[in-house]
Design an enzyme around this catalytic site. Structure first.
Site, PDB file in Angstrom:
ATOM      1  N   CYS A 128      52.149 -39.923  -9.661  1.00 43.65           N
ATOM      2  CA  CYS A 128      53.127 -40.299  -8.610  1.00 43.65           C
ATOM      3  C   CYS A 128      54.406 -40.697  -9.143  1.00 43.65           C
ATOM      4  CB  CYS A 128      52.389 -41.676  -7.604  1.00 43.65           C
ATOM      5  SG  CYS A 128      51.656 -43.010  -8.928  1.00 43.65           S
ATOM      6  N   HIS A 239      56.731 -47.193  -5.194  1.00 42.53           N
ATOM      7  CA  HIS A 239      56.985 -47.289  -6.574  1.00 42.53           C
ATOM      8  C   HIS A 239      58.550 -47.218  -6.866  1.00 42.53           C
ATOM      9  CE1 HIS A 239      52.898 -47.350  -7.379  1.00 42.53           C
ATOM     10  NE2 HIS A 239      52.954 -45.876  -7.960  1.00 42.53           N
TER      11      HIS A 239
END
Length: 336
Positions: A128, A239
């Protein structure tokens, strides 16, 4: 079209079902094969308003689906992905199991979809943190040639899974945590520790960013210097990354903004005067990679500072996998 989602009851699996519907991927509820562990077989998942029963891996394998998206961890992927590929399934794997295998393409469709062919039955979805990093930097690398990257990630607990979210929620409520996901409390805390430590004292997560970035950008010789520190935060939306990028060629900041704005999947959010910059709560539930805090590094030449944010369950996992599957359909490699 027959599509299997392995790990359909997990956080990424549930997001995959939402993204498939939102992106109008050509599969119906009758053609969907939700797959999970034996404990979940017989349960149902919701897809396009219908309840679809969860099945086991052996049952799904017998159906020989055209596409299977794996989001069940490296162990099941190592065991089962080759078996699905052997019956002709295009396997898109979200785990770390196959990412650094030289025979397996590591794909971010906006960057290297040309690596998909009729023979690539096993396809790796990058980490990710890597996906949002390389997508933001891909056109800048083409224009100015990356020389060195210093990356610090600030990652959501959703990247660890349901048990990590449960730990955070329990700690916030002042409740005991029976099986904590982390070695320390996460609420009101910051952990500079994601995944296991390797022999060089970097974590596996940090080295994923180094190795996967080089593979996706075609830097097999390792000429781009990359260092990373990965940090876990008590947030849910996505994130964040602080990136210091040094280039071989001089850049113009206005042109940098234009290149980022023209990159598919990237949205520039950068207006300091109005306190506008990317934040996880703004990225949550969206596919876009948000980029802001663009400024020159005044301590050395040809160096740019960026702040990059994305929903790790969306573009960092589910959306990227669905985009790969969509590309397989677009290229006529699977029916759709």
């Amino acid at each position: 079209m027959t599509l299997a989602i392995v790990g359909a009851t997990g956080l990424v699996g549930q997001e995959l079902l939402r993204v498939l519907a939102e992106h109008q991927f050509p599969v119906t509820a009758a053609e969907l094969l939700p797959v999970a562990s034996a404990a979940s077989v017989g349960q149902t998942v919701s897809f396009r308003g219908e309840a679809v029963p969860v099945i086991g891996l052996e049952t799904a394998l017998a159906r020989a689906p055209q596409v299977a998206i794996f989001s069940a961890g490296a162990g099941p992927s190592r065991e089962w992905a080759p078996r699905f590929a052997a019956v002709g399934t295009f396997v898109i794997d979200n785990s770390s199991a196959w990412r650094m295998d030289a025979a397996v393409p590591l794909v971010v469709p906006e960057i290297n979809s040309d690596t998909l062919t009729a023979d690539t039955r096993l396809i790796a979805n990058p980490n990710c943190s890597t996906i949002q990093l390389v997508l933001a930097l891909s056109r800048l690398h083409t224009a100015y040639q990356l020389k060195r990257l210093v990356v610090s990630t600030y990652q959501s607990v959703t990247g660890t899974g349901k048990h990590a979210v449960a730990q955070l929620m329990a700690e916030r409520a002042g409740q005991p945590v029976a099986a904590p996901a982390y070695p320390h409390p996460i609420d009101l805390n910051v952990l500079p520790h994601i995944d296991v430590f390797e022999d060089n004292d970097y974590t596996k997560e940090e080295m994923k960013v180094v190795r996967e970035t080089r593979k996706i950008l075609g830097d097999g010789a390792g000429t781009i210097g990359i260092t990373c520190t990965a940090v876990r935060l008590p947030v849910l939306g996505g994130h964040s990354e602080s990136v210091n990028a040094e280039f071989e060629q001089e850049f113009d900041l206005a042109e940098v903004r234009q290149l980022l704005a023209a990159t598919p999947g990237v949205e520039v959010v950068d207006d300091p005067a109005q306190n506008r910059y990317p934040m996880p709560r703004d990225a949550h539930g969206r596919d876009a990679v948000l980029v802001g805090r663009l400024r020159r590094d005044e301590s050395q030449p040809r160096t740019l500072n960026l702040w990059i944010v994305a929903d790790n369950l969306r573009k960092g996992a589910a959306t990227n996998a669905v985009q790969i599957a969509t590309e397989l359909v677009r290229r006529g490699l699977v029916a759709g």
